[in-house]
Design an enzyme around this catalytic site. Structure first.
Site, mmCIF file in Angstrom:
data_model
loop_
_atom_site.group_PDB
_atom_site.id
_atom_site.type_symbol
_atom_site.label_atom_id
_atom_site.label_comp_id
_atom_site.label_asym_id
_atom_site.label_seq_id
_atom_site.Cartn_x
_atom_site.Cartn_y
_atom_site.Cartn_z
ATOM 1 N N ASP A 56 0.861 -1.180 0.000
ATOM 2 C CA ASP A 56 0.000 0.000 0.000
ATOM 3 C C ASP A 56 0.897 1.230 0.000
ATOM 4 O OD1 ASP A 56 1.023 0.175 2.511
ATOM 5 O OD2 ASP A 56 -0.855 -0.232 3.550
ATOM 6 N N ASP A 59 -7.696 -7.747 0.804
ATOM 7 C CA ASP A 59 -6.705 -7.907 1.871
ATOM 8 C C ASP A 59 -7.356 -7.484 3.168
ATOM 9 O OD1 ASP A 59 -6.516 -4.887 1.415
ATOM 10 O OD2 ASP A 59 -5.243 -5.184 3.163
#
Lengths: 375, 375
Positions: free
Chosen positions: A91, A270
């Site tokens: 991320d 996720d």
């Protein structure tokens, strides 16, 4: 990068393949979260061999602070640092800045924040998070975005989305200008925002669809809004996303959430839930959720699910697992973490089979119901 | 139960075999400690297959309090509860009563104490610890003893030793009267006490030698006395212990302590050190002790000992392990625990080889020196 292999006939579920520098991922897929270069409580060997994880997540914010970019660069990237040869997605740190750091400020340039570890000051910009993720060497990197809290006013959500869009253009430019460091290609995903406003969500989907990102994430959901609203906006977003790119619903969720997401056309998920909840004694099974700390398991000398391939289910009794978890024994947390991830990956394999033989649409509502049981 | 196979020519080191209901143990041996039915951070499979543990310890005091005798009895004993098919030794709880419980009192009957968990009141007697260990079903059970603190006055140590001797007779009687519960035989070890007084240590050794216990432990050492005193009394005790029975030095110790103990005729050791210290980042290696938390390892992108068969040594870099342990990651604790135990068992295997080819006497002093290095 993404190849659509099949679309279900009665839902928006998709079967596909995502090609990365470290291997091809079958989608829909769940990605275990390895915040600090380790999926908490689980070895890399177990992840690959037993859990059958095809891709894991690393958190840019956390890795940037600890061990720091210098260390990871010297190691030759995150794959080499943690000895993980399969794909990694990182991320951008945007979400953690807003959820973890004590003191943050946003301006056109980027996000200024204080470390939640030592209070030191840092700035993430659309450009330097690309640079950091070049150092991490992840197969898929994410843009810097602002994730507005729920609820946010329309004006806040609109301004925030527009900033995310301007950052998206800067981030893509930086991505194209900065070369990979370790000889393998990386991909970059855009992130849809827009709070919980339909027109903004549509606008943001269209905007991201118009850029040349390799894939697109749906951000800003699963941040406290009602679950039906999350499903509604996921559904809306995927209507406006290109079929030829992978869609990633960030930070989601429970096993039931995954099935609902797949039904709405999501390819990737996720969440820290399978490992975080495992450490607290929540076990996900195909018959529902179990709180192993409950007294009912104390004298339960049977197996939880003797046919399920995890040691927690079929090697050790519930009474033993209850004893371990109640006493905060590391081995209990490890068994539960391995089990929950094995279960999540098993569920996604089931999903792929069901899409392949086109029974997903009739199967998943009943499965969602089972998964939401409390045993 | 014990067969002496060989005695070294220049030291008192012994090579032997200890037959139990769950298998034969090669001695000298180190026994990993599984306080609550789990060796902290390590799976039973890893213990057996990778660490090559031949026998593990369970703590009667802890298991009696949690999960409690009822649960273990319902499970069919500790072996079945924790799914461990190799030998188990259980202590009697005497040591924990004196080191852990808030409020304890000793009289002729036994030891009265308050649980360190919930303050509930309990009494351990020489008889009921036999009963509890019949329920646990350990292959080797220990007598209830009093472990006097260091330092203790001569009178305290003498009275305490005499009480331990009276308890030993009661405990043996109970052992002979109460039958095993699960169809396998159990053995019972006596425990030498006597504080740090030569005549008492000799008297206690002789007393225990005169009873018909299957083996004899050396207790009351490694409780704060100088290390040379521990070696001296170990040496003295084994001079008075029968050659045809196994000798077990309780709660010892560092890798160097083990070698010194073997040289003085000890066959069995247990200690929480390899796992407890692992969780704090202390790694034992054949070249000495490493504190992996130290800043010197932060950028050390090499292996600690590429030829040693543990993931900590030869799969992951020091920089990665440093990062994991500094951030209290479970995986770091697990890797370090597995490594330290693998190392302890490897060391004992080396010891057995060296006794077998009669090179132990010339090898061990140099090895002790290496082991005591700080890297």
């Amino acid at each position: 990068m993404y190849t659509l292999k099949k679309t279900a006939s009665t839902t928006k579920a998709r079967l596909g393949e995502l090609k990365t520098a470290h291997g091809t991922i079958e989608t829909p897929i769940f990605m275990p979260v390895g915040t600090l270069g380790t999926v908490k409580g689980v070895s890399q060997d177990t992840l690959a061999d037993q859990i059958k994880a095809q891709i894991i997540l690393g958190n840019t914010y956390h890795l940037y602070l600890r061990p720091g970019c210098d260390i990871i660069k010297e190691a030759g990237g995150l794959h080499k640092f943690m000895k993980w040869d399969l794909p990694i997605l990182t991320d951008s740190g945007g979400y953690q800045i807003f959820s973890l750091s004590d003191n943050r400020e946003l301006d056109e340039e980027g996000a200024h924040f204080q470390s939640h570890i030592d209070g030191s000051r840092h700035t993430f910009t659309p450009e330097n998070v690309v640079e950091t993720q070049r150092i991490l060497g992840s197969d898929i990197m994410m843009l810097l975005d602002e994730c507005p809290p729920y609820p946010s006013s329309y004006d806040y959500a609109k301004n925030s989305m527009e900033l995310t869009h301007r950052w998206a253009k800067r981030g893509r430019k930086a991505f194209l200008e900065m070369k990979p460091l370790y000889g393998h290609e990386q991909a970059q995903f855009g992130i849809v925002q827009g709070g919980t406003y339909k027109d903004l969500r549509i606008e943001s989907s269209k905007f991201m669809a118009d850029q040349d990102f390799e894939g697109i994430a749906i951000g800003g959901l699963s941040v406290g809004e009602p679950i039906d609203m999350m499903y509604e906006f996921t559904d809306l977003n995927t209507d406006y996303l290109p079929k030829e790119k992978a869609r990633y619903l960030m930070g989601v969720g429970t096993p039931a959430n995954l099935l609902e997401g797949v039904a709405r056309g999501v390819d990737m998920f996720d969440c820290v839930m399978p490992t975080r909840n495992a450490r607290n004694g929540t076990i996900f099974t195909r018959n529902g959720r179990v709180n192993i700390r409950n007294a009912q398991w104390k004298e339960h000398h049977d197996y939880l699910d003797p046919d399920f391939p995890s040691d927690l289910c079929s090697k050790y009794t519930m009474a033993y697992i209850h004893h371990l978890i109640r006493n905060n024994e590391i081995f209990g947390m490890v068994l539960a973490s391995i089990h929950n991830l094995t279960f999540y990956l098993w569920l996604m394999e089931e999903v792929r089979k069901r899409i392949a033989d086109d029974t997903f649409g009739e199967w998943y509502p009943g499965m969602v119901e089972r998964l939401e049981n409390r045993i």
